[in-house]
Design a protein around this motif. Structure first.
Motif, PDB file in Angstrom:
ATOM      1  N   ASP A  25       0.852  -1.191   0.000  1.00 35.33           N
ATOM      2  CA  ASP A  25       0.000   0.000   0.000  1.00 35.33           C
ATOM      3  C   ASP A  25       0.889   1.243   0.000  1.00 35.33           C
ATOM      4  O   ASP A  25       2.053   1.188   0.416  1.00 35.33           O
ATOM      5  N   ASP A  40      -3.171   0.715  -3.484  1.00 29.30           N
ATOM      6  CA  ASP A  40      -2.928  -0.662  -3.032  1.00 29.30           C
ATOM      7  C   ASP A  40      -2.365  -1.425  -4.231  1.00 29.30           C
ATOM      8  O   ASP A  40      -3.097  -1.738  -5.163  1.00 29.30           O
ATOM      9  N   ASP A 195      -8.310  -2.276   1.012  1.00 31.47           N
ATOM     10  CA  ASP A 195      -9.237  -3.357   1.375  1.00 31.47           C
ATOM     11  C   ASP A 195      -8.764  -4.141   2.599  1.00 31.47           C
ATOM     12  O   ASP A 195      -9.545  -4.883   3.187  1.00 31.47           O
ATOM     13  N   GLY A 196      -7.492  -3.966   2.999  1.00 35.01           N
ATOM     14  CA  GLY A 196      -7.020  -4.607   4.228  1.00 35.01           C
ATOM     15  C   GLY A 196      -7.748  -4.096   5.461  1.00 35.01           C
ATOM     16  O   GLY A 196      -7.792  -4.773   6.493  1.00 35.01           O
ATOM     17  N   ASP A 234      -4.073  -8.590   5.488  1.00 32.00           N
ATOM     18  CA  ASP A 234      -3.539  -7.837   4.350  1.00 32.00           C
ATOM     19  C   ASP A 234      -2.964  -6.533   4.892  1.00 32.00           C
ATOM     20  O   ASP A 234      -3.158  -6.183   6.062  1.00 32.00           O
TER      21      ASP A 234
HETATM   22 CA    CA Z   1      -4.893  -5.083  -0.352  1.00 30.19          CA
END
Ligand code: CA
Length: 245
Positions: A25, A40, A195-196, A234
């Protein structure tokens, strides 16, 4: 021209999480220039890190260098296009970086006018009057299936295809972002994130955490800690931007 004088403040954190060996990221922001970005990266070896860093560097330099009278959303779209070309070219010229790309969520703001732009599944949210609203729409296979009624949200979260994104910077010669014009009210709080964060924490939990009256730096740390406690599968990146009258 808007009449309200709006001031912005921002804070961000990026964390490797608990499972990944590196952090792909990247983020960048400049309150002075009204530019806030989260990316990302994806790709083999260290390619994802290269793609996300390149996107942030290219875009921040163009947004910081824009002429005072340059229209902001068009400048941001041009910066996305330039970043896309830079990543695509770098990947073409280096087999180790072949296929690399990155998602992007951006907020660009000028007084009481702002725009959110996105490519991929990094998200932008707005908390207003205690209510959290997702502004961006994921460019992902599961989101498309949810929208067409072939899958519900619970199935989407469990789907083995949930990682498949349908748009990215750097994987094609051109890319088109979605652009969301926003009217700004004093007190608005924006969250840009990878999205982590959103895979680990539900929107309801994000809302309750963002409602806390705390400094932005502390809110970022709390979000990151909560995502790590939920598994930290993540990389986790949060960027918070507050508009004040
Ligand atoms: Ca990710």
């Amino acid at each position: 021209m808007g009449s309200a004088v709006i001031h912005y403040s921002a804070a961000a954190t990026s964390d490797r999480g608990r499972k990944r060996s590196s952090n792909e990221d990247a983020f960048g922001f400049s309150v002075e220039h009204g530019a806030y970005l989260v990316c990302d990266g994806m790709g083999g070896a260290a390619a994802g890190e290269v793609a996300s860093a390149l996107a942030v560097d290219e875009m921040m330099s163009l947004l910081k260098g824009r002429a005072a009278d340059a229209p902001l959303p068009e400048t941001a779209e041009q910066a996305i296009s330039t970043a896309n070309e830079a990543i695509f070219q770098r990947a073409q010229n280096n087999t180790h970086l072949s296929g690399m790309g990155t998602t992007l969520v951006a907020l660009v703001a000028d007084g009481d006018r702002a725009w959110m732009l996105n490519v991929g599944d990094s998200r932008g949210y707005r908390l207003r009057d205690g209510q959290l609203e997702q502004i961006t729409v994921d460019h992902s296979l599961v989101e498309e299936q949810v929208r067409s009624g072939r899958m519900d949200q619970a199935e989407a979260l469990r789907s083995p295809l949930r990682n498949v994104i349908t748009r990215a910077l750097g994987t094609q010669p051109t890319v088109t972002p979605d652009v969301f014009p926003l009217d700004i009210e004093p007190g608005d709080l924006f969250l840009l994130c990878s999205d982590g964060l959103t895979r680990e924490l539900s929107d309801d939990l994000l809302e309750s955490m963002l409602r806390l009256d705390r400094a932005l730096e502390e809110l970022c740390s709390r979000l990151t800690d909560a995502a790590n406690k939920a598994g930290g599968h993540d990389n986790i990146t949060c960027l918070l931007v507050r508009a004040e009258g």
